[in-house]
Scaffold this motif. Structure first.
Motif, short mmCIF file in Angstrom:
data_model
loop_
_atom_site.label_atom_id
_atom_site.label_comp_id
_atom_site.label_asym_id
_atom_site.label_seq_id
_atom_site.Cartn_x
_atom_site.Cartn_y
_atom_site.Cartn_z
N ARG A 145 -5.09 9.72 19.43
CA ARG A 145 -6.40 9.49 20.05
C ARG A 145 -7.31 10.70 19.88
O ARG A 145 -8.54 10.56 19.71
N GLN A 146 -6.73 11.90 19.90
CA GLN A 146 -7.53 13.10 19.67
C GLN A 146 -8.15 13.08 18.27
O GLN A 146 -9.30 13.46 18.07
N VAL A 147 -7.35 12.61 17.30
CA VAL A 147 -7.83 12.53 15.92
C VAL A 147 -8.96 11.52 15.81
O VAL A 147 -10.04 11.81 15.26
N TRP A 148 -8.72 10.30 16.32
CA TRP A 148 -9.73 9.24 16.17
C TRP A 148 -11.00 9.57 16.95
O TRP A 148 -12.11 9.26 16.48
N SER A 157 0.87 -1.18 0.00
CA SER A 157 0.00 0.00 0.00
C SER A 157 0.91 1.22 0.00
O SER A 157 1.39 1.65 1.03
N ASP A 158 1.16 1.74 -1.18
CA ASP A 158 2.11 2.84 -1.35
C ASP A 158 1.55 4.14 -0.77
O ASP A 158 2.30 5.01 -0.35
N THR A 159 0.25 4.28 -0.74
CA THR A 159 -0.43 5.46 -0.20
C THR A 159 -1.66 4.98 0.56
O THR A 159 -2.38 4.10 0.09
N ALA A 160 -1.91 5.57 1.72
CA ALA A 160 -3.10 5.19 2.50
C ALA A 160 -3.71 6.42 3.13
O ALA A 160 -3.00 7.23 3.73
N MET A 161 -5.02 6.55 2.99
CA MET A 161 -5.75 7.67 3.57
C MET A 161 -7.07 7.19 4.13
O MET A 161 -7.75 6.36 3.52
N ILE A 162 -7.44 7.73 5.28
CA ILE A 162 -8.79 7.56 5.80
C ILE A 162 -9.55 8.83 5.44
O ILE A 162 -9.18 9.94 5.85
N VAL A 163 -10.59 8.69 4.64
CA VAL A 163 -11.43 9.82 4.26
C VAL A 163 -12.69 9.76 5.11
O VAL A 163 -13.49 8.83 4.99
N HIS A 164 -12.84 10.74 5.99
CA HIS A 164 -14.03 10.82 6.84
C HIS A 164 -14.97 11.85 6.24
O HIS A 164 -14.65 13.04 6.18
N VAL A 165 -16.12 11.39 5.79
CA VAL A 165 -17.13 12.27 5.21
C VAL A 165 -18.09 12.65 6.32
O VAL A 165 -18.77 11.79 6.90
N HIS A 166 -18.14 13.94 6.65
CA HIS A 166 -18.96 14.39 7.78
C HIS A 166 -20.44 14.36 7.43
O HIS A 166 -20.83 14.36 6.25
N GLU A 167 -21.26 14.35 8.47
CA GLU A 167 -22.72 14.38 8.29
C GLU A 167 -23.10 15.55 7.39
O GLU A 167 -22.58 16.65 7.51
N GLY A 168 -24.00 15.27 6.45
CA GLY A 168 -24.40 16.28 5.49
C GLY A 168 -23.59 16.24 4.21
O GLY A 168 -23.97 16.83 3.20
N HIS A 169 -22.45 15.52 4.24
CA HIS A 169 -21.61 15.31 3.05
C HIS A 169 -21.20 16.60 2.36
O HIS A 169 -21.14 16.67 1.14
N ASN A 217 -16.76 10.96 16.74
CA ASN A 217 -17.86 11.83 17.14
C ASN A 217 -18.27 12.80 16.03
O ASN A 217 -19.09 13.70 16.27
N ASP A 218 -17.69 12.63 14.84
CA ASP A 218 -18.00 13.47 13.68
C ASP A 218 -17.73 14.94 13.97
O ASP A 218 -18.52 15.82 13.58
N LYS A 219 -16.62 15.21 14.65
CA LYS A 219 -16.23 16.58 14.99
C LYS A 219 -14.99 16.97 14.19
O LYS A 219 -14.25 16.11 13.70
N PRO A 220 -14.73 18.27 14.04
CA PRO A 220 -13.49 18.71 13.38
C PRO A 220 -12.27 18.23 14.16
O PRO A 220 -12.31 18.13 15.39
N ILE A 221 -11.20 17.95 13.45
CA ILE A 221 -9.96 17.52 14.10
C ILE A 221 -9.31 18.72 14.78
O ILE A 221 -9.12 19.77 14.16
N PHE A 222 -8.98 18.57 16.05
CA PHE A 222 -8.35 19.62 16.83
C PHE A 222 -7.05 20.06 16.15
O PHE A 222 -6.20 19.23 15.83
N LYS A 223 -6.91 21.36 15.92
CA LYS A 223 -5.76 21.86 15.18
C LYS A 223 -4.44 21.53 15.87
O LYS A 223 -3.42 21.33 15.21
N GLY A 224 -4.45 21.44 17.19
CA GLY A 224 -3.22 21.16 17.91
C GLY A 224 -2.83 19.69 17.89
O GLY A 224 -1.77 19.33 18.41
N ALA A 225 -3.66 18.84 17.27
CA ALA A 225 -3.38 17.40 17.31
C ALA A 225 -2.09 17.03 16.60
O ALA A 225 -1.48 16.01 16.90
N THR A 226 -1.67 17.85 15.65
CA THR A 226 -0.45 17.52 14.90
C THR A 226 0.71 18.45 15.24
O THR A 226 1.78 18.32 14.65
#
Length: 365
Positions: free
Chosen positions: A334-337, A105-117, A342-351
């Motif tokens: 864990r903050q990201v997951w 798997s040369d590239t891997a991404m989790i694409v989370h589509v939020h409610e309302g798409h 919970n279908d929330k925005p990813i905390f900016k400080g997580a990275t």
């Protein structure tokens, strides 16, 4: 970082018998995203008839059974998108290896589509991340024992798509609702069918390994050049896979923008050509293994623009024992997951303060 060649195979799936297919997501790197947005919302019945037979699908739900995270009940969906470097099927030259059946798997991404798409969060998973791989069963029924302290991309190489999904779900505790895979040849053809993709580089790129040489400035990349860009790492940043991920994310944004600018939705001939190419290029889970289901899913994604996509890399740090590997920053991950669950925005400080590869800004569009 070195690319580990681990014996394996591509997850096999049965080819559907009517003709059609549709692209989804964001991929690669991210590439898949554009394909699906492009084909979404058309509803053209003749596409379903003509293209259905192009689709290769894998029944991941049947292989993995019920021992999985629960499906979210908040209207969101998670899609695991992989770019594979299988050496078979015309990819030998592009992959730089022999036609021996090996694949990663040369590239891997989790694409989370939020409610309302209308929004999506994308988390890139470095292939050189050290993980504990769970016991898994491949689509041929073979069982592979659990392994500790192995590279993430060994999951796909060991047990194909099903093992890759099982490993991601084990790491994240998130249910992967769908799976989508594109190989080198398919990615190149999709970009060519789009007429190339325009990107702007902030500095020169010269990577003999990916056969890409670009001066700083704006370029319209054809399929082969685009493939070189998303695989480049030695010519930018610190030469790591993390730097390459930043190039992939920038290219995905440019790809999605290109799809929105070329009038695919209003040009039936152009739409059919892209649909035919894209549906031959991807492998999906069985839930997306027909044109109707792909188009229905994609129809809900067509309003996602680059401005509504939040793209990050899994928080990691370099492995002190091996500079060619990275370790998960567990607390930040864990903050990201938790945010995605919970279908929330990813905390900016997580990275903040995590390894980045130092290539951000090399490609700006």
């Amino acid at each position: 970082m070195s690319a580990e060649s681990t014996p394996g195979h591509r997850g096999r799936g049965r080819r559907r018998t009517t003709r059609d297919k549709r692209h989804r997501g964001l991929k690669a790197a991210a590439w898949t995203a554009a394909g699906i947005v492009v084909l979404g919302g058309t509803g053209a019945g003749y596409l379903c008839f003509r293209l259905n037979g192009n689709i290769a699908s894998v029944d991941i739900d049947q292989v993995l059974g019920t021992d999985r995270p629960e499906k979210a009940d908040n209207g969101s969906e998670n899609v695991l998108v992989l770019g594979s470097d299988t050496r078979s099927g015309g990819n030998e030259e592009l992959g730089g290896g022999a036609d021996d059946g090996t694949a990663r798997s040369d590239t891997a991404m989790i694409v989370h589509v939020h409610e309302g798409h209308k929004k999506a969060s994308v988390v890139s998973l470095p292939r050189d991340t050290v993980v504990d791989r769970p016991e898994c069963t491949d689509t041929d029924g073979g069982t592979h024992p659990a392994a500790s302290g192995v590279m993430f991309n060994s999951a796909y190489a060991t047990g194909g798509a099903a093992c890759a999904v099982k490993t991601v779900e084990s790491i994240t505790d998130l249910r992967m609702d769908h799976y989508l895979e594109v190989d080198f040849t398919g990615f190149r053809k999709i970009v060519d069918e789009l007429g190339g993709v325009e990107v702007t580089t902030g500095e020169d790129i010269d990577d003999p390994d990916s056969h890409l040489k670009l001066e700083a400035g704006t370029h319209r990349l054809d399929g082969e050049q685009a493939l070189g860009l998303v695989r480049t790492r030695h010519g930018v940043g610190d030469g790591s896979d993390l730097g390459r991920i930043q190039l992939q994310q920038a290219f995905v944004r440019a790809l999605v923008r290109q799809v929105g600018e070329i009038g695919v939705f209003t040009d039936p001939e152009k739409l059919y050509g892209l649909a035919d190419t894209a549906t031959k290029a991807v492998t999906t889970d069985s839930g997306l293994g027909s044109v109707n289901s792909l188009m229905s899913f994609a129809n809900g994604l067509k309003n996602i623009t680059p401005a509504n996509m939040r793209m990050i890399t899994l928080p990691v740090r370099y492995d002190p024992a091996n500079g060619n590997r990275v370790l998960v920053e567990e607390a930040r991950a864990r903050q990201v997951w938790t945010a995605l669950k919970n279908d929330k925005p990813i905390f900016k400080g997580a990275t903040e303060g995590t390894a980045t590869g130092e290539a951000r800004g090399v490609v700006t569009s």
